[in-house]
Design an enzyme around this catalytic site. Structure first.
Site, PDB file in Angstrom:
ATOM      1  N   ASN A  46       0.951  -1.102  -0.071  1.00  0.00           N
ATOM      2  CA  ASN A  46      -0.077   0.099  -0.072  1.00  0.00           C
ATOM      3  C   ASN A  46       0.852   1.165  -0.011  1.00  0.00           C
ATOM      4  OD1 ASN A  46      -1.728   2.222   1.125  1.00  0.00           O
ATOM      5  ND2 ASN A  46      -3.290   0.628   1.357  1.00  0.00           N
ATOM      6  N   HIS A  57      -3.547   0.473  -3.339  1.00  0.00           N
ATOM      7  CA  HIS A  57      -3.700  -0.652  -2.478  1.00  0.00           C
ATOM      8  C   HIS A  57      -2.561  -1.647  -3.027  1.00  0.00           C
ATOM      9  CE1 HIS A  57      -8.192  -0.032  -0.949  1.00  0.00           C
ATOM     10  NE2 HIS A  57      -7.244   1.020  -0.742  1.00  0.00           N
ATOM     11  N   GLU A  59      -2.625  -4.930  -3.549  1.00  0.00           N
ATOM     12  CA  GLU A  59      -3.040  -5.834  -4.503  1.00  0.00           C
ATOM     13  C   GLU A  59      -2.719  -5.060  -5.926  1.00  0.00           C
ATOM     14  OE1 GLU A  59      -4.751  -5.315  -1.948  1.00  0.00           O
ATOM     15  OE2 GLU A  59      -5.691  -7.113  -1.272  1.00  0.00           O
ATOM     16  N   SER A  82      -7.580  -9.621   3.790  1.00  0.00           N
ATOM     17  CA  SER A  82      -8.666 -10.004   2.792  1.00  0.00           C
ATOM     18  C   SER A  82      -8.946  -8.549   1.936  1.00  0.00           C
ATOM     19  CB  SER A  82      -9.897 -10.213   3.569  1.00  0.00           C
ATOM     20  OG  SER A  82     -11.011 -10.189   2.785  1.00  0.00           O
ATOM     21  N   CYS A  84     -10.376  -5.775  -0.312  1.00  0.00           N
ATOM     22  CA  CYS A  84     -11.348  -4.810  -0.464  1.00  0.00           C
ATOM     23  C   CYS A  84     -12.013  -5.077  -1.815  1.00  0.00           C
ATOM     24  CB  CYS A  84     -11.038  -3.470  -0.327  1.00  0.00           C
ATOM     25  SG  CYS A  84     -10.493  -2.606  -1.552  1.00  0.00           S
ATOM     26  N   CYS A  87     -10.042  -4.325  -4.854  1.00  0.00           N
ATOM     27  CA  CYS A  87      -8.872  -5.244  -5.056  1.00  0.00           C
ATOM     28  C   CYS A  87      -9.645  -6.525  -5.578  1.00  0.00           C
ATOM     29  CB  CYS A  87      -7.878  -5.415  -3.885  1.00  0.00           C
ATOM     30  SG  CYS A  87      -7.089  -3.883  -3.635  1.00  0.00           S
ATOM     31  N   ASP A 147      -8.461   4.790   4.049  1.00  0.00           N
ATOM     32  CA  ASP A 147      -7.909   3.883   2.969  1.00  0.00           C
ATOM     33  C   ASP A 147      -8.832   2.987   2.287  1.00  0.00           C
ATOM     34  OD1 ASP A 147      -5.601   3.028   1.617  1.00  0.00           O
ATOM     35  OD2 ASP A 147      -5.963   0.976   2.520  1.00  0.00           O
TER      36      ASP A 147
END
Lengths: 150, 150
Positions: A46, A57, A59, A82, A84, A87, A147
Site C-alpha cells: 500500500n 492498494h 494488490e 482480505s 477490499c 481489489c 484507506d
C-alpha cells in the site's frame, strides 16, 4: 514442500512488503502476484501515504508491477489482508485463478464473493498478519478508515 | 441547465479524455470524478498502452488524479463506458454516490451490481461513445480483450 508450505512462503513475501511499507510510514498491507511456476511476477505494498495515491492498494501495486499480460487464470494473488471490493474487482475482472489471504479478522472484504465466482480462495489466518494489522488500526485509525473509504 | 444537461457536460469531459488517449495511441476510454458542486476533481483516460500499466483503466486514473479524500458519497464517477468489475469495485469500496455512464453496448460491466448496492446509476446511451468504442474494438481487438482480461 507441501502446497501449504508454498502458500506460506508466498505470504512471507507479501508480509515483507507490508513491513517495508510500514517502515516507510505507510499502511502495512503487502501483496504479490505469483505465476504458474511459483515465480513472483510482481510485488507491492500500500502506498497511499508514500505516493498520496488512493488507488495504491497492495494488490493493485503488485499487479501493476507485474506489467502487461494476457491470461491470469494460472496466477495467484497473495495478500496479507482480505481484499477490499476494489481489489476483489481486480481479481475478478482479470480472471486471477487463486487468492491466498493472510487474514480476514481485521477486515472482511470480497473473498467470499470471489469464491462464489470460481476463484480458489485460501485463507491462512496467519497470526503475524492479524497482529500487524490490529496494531496499525489501533495506532492510526483515521488513516485506515480513509484507506477503505469509510 | 437541467440535471441531464449537466450529466452530458460531464460526459463531454470524459469523452475529451478518451479522445486524447486515442490520439496518443491508447484505448479510448475516459472518465472524470466530479465533486458535489459539479467541480471536476480528477480526470483521466486508459493508459495501458502509454504507461504499460494494466491497472490504468480510465476510472482508476481519474480517481487517482483527484488525490486523497475522505467521503465520496457526494461525488459522481463519469465514464464513457460501463465500468468493468475492477472499476465497479472502486466505486463500491469508496462509496462513490453516483455513476454516469456514456454507454453499455460495447461492454456491459458491473453497473447493475452497483445500482443494487445503492449507487445512483445514469446510463446516457450516448451515440458518440458507442461509435468511438465500436470503432476501436474493430480496429484493435487484441488490445481491447487484453484490457478487460479476456
Amino acid at each position: 514442500m507441501t502446497r501449504l508450505d508454498e502458500y506460506r512462503n508466498w505470504l512471507a513475501a507479501a508480509v515483507e512488503q507490508a513491513r517495508a511499507g510500514e517502515a516507510a510510514g505507510g499502511i502495512p498491507i503487502g501483496a504479490a502476484l505469483v505465476g504458474e511456476r511459483g515465480d513472483i511476477m510482481g510485488r507491492g505494498h500500500n502506498r497511499r501515504v508514500q505516493d498520496g495515491d488512493p488507488t495504491a492498494h497492495a494488490e493493485i501495486t503488485a499487479f501493476r508491477a507485474a506489467g502487461r499480460h494476457r491470461g491470469y487464470g494460472a496466477t495467484t494473488m497473495v495478500t496479507t489482508l482480505s481484499p477490499c471490493w476494489f481489489c476483489s474487482g481486480l481479481v475478478r475482472q482479470f480472471g486471477i485463478g487463486r487468492l491466498v489471504i493472510g487474514e480476514a479478522r481485521n477486515f472482511y472484504g470480497g473473498h467470499e464473493w470471489l469464491a462464489e465466482c470460481g476463484v480458489e480462495v485460501i485463507l491462512l489466518d496467519d497470526a503475524e498478519c492479524v497482529r500487524m494489522m490490529a496494531d496499525f488500526i489501533e495506532r492510526s485509525p483515521r488513516l485506515w478508515y480513509e484507506d477503505v473509504g469509510s
